[in-house]
Write a protein that holds these residues in place. Structure first.
Motif, PDB file in Angstrom:
ATOM      1  N   GLN A 179       0.819  -1.208   0.000  1.00 43.88           N
ATOM      2  CA  GLN A 179       0.000   0.000   0.000  1.00 43.88           C
ATOM      3  C   GLN A 179       0.857   1.263   0.000  1.00 43.88           C
ATOM      4  OE1 GLN A 179      -3.442   0.267  -0.226  1.00 43.88           O
ATOM      5  NE2 GLN A 179      -3.227  -1.908  -0.737  1.00 43.88           N
ATOM      6  N   ILE A 192       1.806   2.194  -3.557  1.00 43.27           N
ATOM      7  CA  ILE A 192       0.675   2.894  -4.169  1.00 43.27           C
ATOM      8  C   ILE A 192       0.617   4.340  -3.681  1.00 43.27           C
ATOM      9  CG2 ILE A 192      -1.860   2.978  -4.278  1.00 43.27           C
ATOM     10  CD1 ILE A 192      -1.840  -0.087  -4.150  1.00 43.27           C
ATOM     11  N   ARG A 194       1.037   7.834  -5.975  1.00 44.62           N
ATOM     12  CA  ARG A 194       0.041   8.911  -5.996  1.00 44.62           C
ATOM     13  C   ARG A 194       0.664  10.247  -5.605  1.00 44.62           C
ATOM     14  NH1 ARG A 194      -4.306   5.408  -3.355  1.00 44.62           N
ATOM     15  NH2 ARG A 194      -5.580   4.716  -5.103  1.00 44.62           N
ATOM     16  N   ARG A 212      -0.685   1.929 -13.286  1.00 44.21           N
ATOM     17  CA  ARG A 212      -1.340   1.003 -12.369  1.00 44.21           C
ATOM     18  C   ARG A 212      -0.289   0.291 -11.519  1.00 44.21           C
ATOM     19  NH1 ARG A 212      -6.744   0.021 -14.485  1.00 44.21           N
ATOM     20  NH2 ARG A 212      -6.948  -1.552 -12.856  1.00 44.21           N
ATOM     21  N   GLY A 265      -0.004  -3.114  -8.849  1.00 38.74           N
ATOM     22  CA  GLY A 265      -0.692  -4.286  -8.312  1.00 38.74           C
ATOM     23  C   GLY A 265       0.258  -5.462  -8.184  1.00 38.74           C
ATOM     24  N   GLN A 314      -4.817  -8.487  -9.796  1.00 35.85           N
ATOM     25  CA  GLN A 314      -5.484  -7.211  -9.626  1.00 35.85           C
ATOM     26  C   GLN A 314      -4.486  -6.072  -9.495  1.00 35.85           C
ATOM     27  OE1 GLN A 314      -8.122  -7.667  -6.259  1.00 35.85           O
ATOM     28  NE2 GLN A 314      -9.809  -8.326  -7.560  1.00 35.85           N
ATOM     29  N   SER A 315      -4.848  -4.923 -10.054  1.00 33.93           N
ATOM     30  CA  SER A 315      -4.018  -3.726  -9.934  1.00 33.93           C
ATOM     31  C   SER A 315      -4.921  -2.526  -9.725  1.00 33.93           C
ATOM     32  CB  SER A 315      -3.148  -3.536 -11.181  1.00 33.93           C
ATOM     33  OG  SER A 315      -3.955  -3.353 -12.332  1.00 33.93           O
ATOM     34  N   GLU A 316      -4.324  -1.456  -9.251  1.00 35.19           N
ATOM     35  CA  GLU A 316      -5.080  -0.248  -8.909  1.00 35.19           C
ATOM     36  C   GLU A 316      -4.560   0.934  -9.710  1.00 35.19           C
ATOM     37  OE1 GLU A 316      -6.077   2.316  -4.851  1.00 35.19           O
ATOM     38  OE2 GLU A 316      -5.491   0.194  -4.738  1.00 35.19           O
ATOM     39  N   TYR A 359     -19.369   2.828  -7.308  1.00 34.35           N
ATOM     40  CA  TYR A 359     -17.934   2.675  -7.560  1.00 34.35           C
ATOM     41  C   TYR A 359     -17.490   3.165  -8.941  1.00 34.35           C
ATOM     42  CZ  TYR A 359     -18.694  -0.534  -3.665  1.00 34.35           C
ATOM     43  OH  TYR A 359     -19.077  -1.078  -2.467  1.00 34.35           O
ATOM     44  N   HIS A 415     -11.320   7.185  -9.557  1.00 30.43           N
ATOM     45  CA  HIS A 415     -10.155   7.284 -10.454  1.00 30.43           C
ATOM     46  C   HIS A 415     -10.505   7.809 -11.845  1.00 30.43           C
ATOM     47  CE1 HIS A 415      -7.441   5.366  -7.652  1.00 30.43           C
ATOM     48  NE2 HIS A 415      -8.252   4.349  -7.532  1.00 30.43           N
TER      49      HIS A 415
END
Length: 382
Positions: free
Chosen positions: A148, A151, A155, A181, A183, A188-190, A215, A219
């Motif tokens: 986290q 990430i 950002r 992205r 992840g 899964q990726s964010e 949702y 983003h």
């Protein structure tokens, strides 16, 4: 005790306390070093962009649609905090023209290694009933929490201005929609940054936003649209980009706007009362008469006694026009009001400890007794 009881005792007495102690130590390190870490992260992006530039010049790479940073569990299991960095066209993982690099996240995962060592020492007290394989599984599980911070760093590091400069300097071709992205590999990726330069229909976007889907808007990019007079109560716009848009008299009350970007937006007399605005950015926005009553922008760890996610960055109103804005009862610790126009703004009952008012226009601004920034040590606002 049977094995189940042993694990329950170990988890409650050893695993959880050490985990939270480790994560709070990482949190303190991240917040203290974030600017230097951001520079290193941006350097890793520049490296992959340089590789893309050479491939595009040779005709071996189409316009970029994605850059992904992937945590590699096999590397972690072997004591290496290596992320795989991949640059891909709009086909994403179906892009056959490989462009790869690596990013070293040792600055974060070294805390996980130390935690593993400490955990192993305590496991010996359980007479061999908690083995090395068990510790390894625990380590890979807790790696998600460390992840986290990668990430959060991404950002914090990437801005539109920086990306535009890099794209121009390296002559990189980007798709109209480009995403960065982070992840796990092929999992899964964010989205941590999204650029969407497609022209949008304001009427359609406004109608869609007023549906207040749970949702769908997180983003997303809603730049340069007109959503004025809209009712967006309780909307969820986490990390959405609404820069240079117009939402005059828009109602966003009780919305989740964490990490949203409203730079240079026209938000005259909009209502953000009771909204969550941690990490939100309203720089150079027109916020004349706008209400932020009881809005929450508490920075750092939200609940200081328990780690749940990396700490929030302070909300920013730098350079914004906040003439007549209402902040009564808002939580705005460490908020950035640098160079903002705050004539007639009302901060009665607001928590503004640590807020920066450097260069702000404060004529007629109302503060609670003893909270006026001019009466305090201005070094705390620099």
């Amino acid at each position: 005790m049977n094995r189940e009881e042993v694990f329950r005792h170990f988890k409650n007495e050893i695993y959880e306390p050490l985990k939270h102690r480790m994560l709070f130590a990482l949190e303190a390190s991240f917040q203290n070093r974030k600017h230097a870490l951001a520079k290193t992260f941006c350097n890793s992006l520049e490296q992959i962009f340089e590789k893309v530039k050479l491939m595009q010049q040779e005709g071996d790479k189409h316009a970029l649609g994605y850059i992904s940073y992937s945590m590699l569990r096999t590397e972690l299991a072997n004591g290496r905090a290596t992320y795989l960095v991949e640059a891909m066209d709009k086909r994403w993982f179906m892009d056959r023209h490989t462009c790869r690099d690596t990013y070293d996240a040792e600055w974060a995962f070294c805390y996980l290694d130390e935690w593993e060592t400490e955990l192993s020492k305590h496991a010996k007290k359980y007479g061999g009933r908690i083995g090395l394989d068990d510790i390894q599984r625990m380590k890979l599980h807790v790696a998600v929490y460390i992840h986290q911070y990668i990430i959060a760093l991404a950002r914090f590091s990437i801005t539109e201005e920086w990306l535009d400069e890099i794209q121009f300097a390296h002559e990189i071709q980007l798709e109209d929609v480009f995403e960065l992205r982070i992840g796990e590999y092929l999992d899964q990726s964010e989205v941590v940054y999204k650029r969407d330069v497609r022209i949008k229909n304001s009427t359609m976007i406004k109608d869609w936003l007023e549906e207040k889907k749970p949702y769908d808007y997180i983003h997303e990019v809603f730049r340069k649209i007109d959503g004025s007079q809209g009712n967006y109560e309780r909307i969820r716009l986490q990390y959405a980009d609404l820069s240079e848009s117009s939402f005059i008299n828009g109602v966003f009350t009780v919305g989740n706007l964490i990490g949203s970007c409203w730079n240079k937006a026209c938000l005259i007399e909009a209502d953000f009362s009771d909204c969550l605005i941690q990490e939100a950015c309203f720089e150079k926005a027109n916020l004349r008469g706008t209400s932020f009553r009881d809005a929450v922008a508490v920075p750092g760890i939200y609940q200081s006694e328990r780690w749940e996610r990396p700490g929030f960055q302070p909300v920013s109103f730098a350079g914004a026009d906040l003439t007549g804005a209402k902040f009564q009862g808002a939580y705005l610790q460490n908020a950035d009001f640098t160079g903002a126009i705050l004539q007639g703004a009302d901060f009665i009952g607001a928590a503004i400890e640590g807020a920066c008012f450097k260069g702000a226009v404060l004529d007629g601004t109302r503060f609670s007794l003893g909270m006026h920034p001019v009466a305090r040590d201005l070094t705390s606002f620099g």
